[in-house]
Design an enzyme around this catalytic site. Structure first.
Site, PDB file in Angstrom:
ATOM      1  N   HIS A  69       5.844  -4.829  -1.761  1.00 11.94           N
ATOM      2  CA  HIS A  69       6.787  -5.659  -1.553  1.00 11.94           C
ATOM      3  C   HIS A  69       7.266  -6.756  -2.332  1.00 11.94           C
ATOM      4  O   HIS A  69       8.113  -7.497  -1.760  1.00 11.94           O
ATOM      5  CB  HIS A  69       7.134  -5.707   0.103  1.00 11.94           C
ATOM      6  CG  HIS A  69       6.677  -4.880   0.972  1.00 11.94           C
ATOM      7  ND1 HIS A  69       5.246  -4.699   1.398  1.00 11.94           N
ATOM      8  CD2 HIS A  69       7.072  -3.767   1.546  1.00 11.94           C
ATOM      9  CE1 HIS A  69       4.961  -3.565   2.162  1.00 11.94           C
ATOM     10  NE2 HIS A  69       6.019  -2.920   2.322  1.00 11.94           N
TER      11      HIS A  69
HETATM   12  S1  FES Z   1       4.014  -7.673  -0.344  1.00 10.76           S
HETATM   13 FE1  FES Z   1       3.857  -6.530   1.307  1.00 10.76          FE
HETATM   14  S2  FES Z   1       1.752  -5.946   1.350  1.00 10.76           S
HETATM   15 FE2  FES Z   1       1.849  -7.279  -0.302  1.00 10.76          FE
END
Ligand code: FES
Length: 180
Positions: free
Chosen positions: A145
């Site tokens: 993410h």
């Molecule tokens: S940014 Fe979501 S698991 Fe690492």
């Protein structure tokens, strides 16, 4: 009239059967008695899970990293360069989402040791290989993410709420650590 030999044979067979049964029951009983003893000689799950492990750092060149497995998780061992140490130490705490001094995250400035699990949802960030994406802060990048970590393993950008965890460890020799 019943034949005497037949009666004698029947008695012998009955005796043999009783002996066999008694032996089998004893054998089963003793196997139950032995199992807890053998089992008690194995380390318990707790002891195994504690996973105290020693790692030699002498073959990790400055500027490179190594991943080791500890308690089922990847642990990143980074041999930091002078620049990486300086970068990490020149950051103001007010700029950090999870404020922590670099000095409080290492035992020796050149060695950063962190659990390689993103604090957002548990992905393994990239940045261990020289050719890996290291994010905007020259540390690690979690592609799941988009979280960015700096050269101290502190979160600098993205949804991760916390820095990469520093596990419990100590130096047991100049270039040897014990995790756990
Ligand atoms: S940014 Fe979501 S698991 Fe690492």
């Amino acid at each position: 009239m019943i034949n005497k030999n037949k009666i004698s044979n029947l008695k012998k067979e009955r005796r043999s059967f009783l002996k066999l049964t008694t032996f089998s029951v004893a054998a089963i009983g003793s196997s139950f008695a032995v199992w807890p003893f053998i089992d008690s000689m194995n380390p318990s799950a707790d002891v195994l899970a504690q996973g105290i492990k020693e790692f030699d750092l002498s073959n990790i060149e400055e500027g490179s990293s190594k991943t080791v497995k500890w308690r089922g998780k990847p642990v990143f061992i980074k041999h930091r360069t002078k620049n990486e140490i300086e970068e990490a130490r020149n950051v103001k705490l007010s700029e950090l989402k999870d404020p922590q001094k670099d000095e409080d995250r290492v035992l020796k400035p050149e060695w950063l040791i962190v659990v390689g699990v993103c604090s957002h949802l548990g992905c393994i960030p990239s940045g261990q290989k020289v050719s890996d994406a290291k994010g905007d802060f020259n540390g690690w990048f979690c592609p799941c993410h988009g979280s960015h970590y700096d050269s101290s393993g502190r979160v600098r950008k993205g949804p991760a709420p916390r820095n990469l965890e520093v596990p419990k460890y100590k130096f047991i020799d100049t270039n040897k650590i014990k995790l756990g």
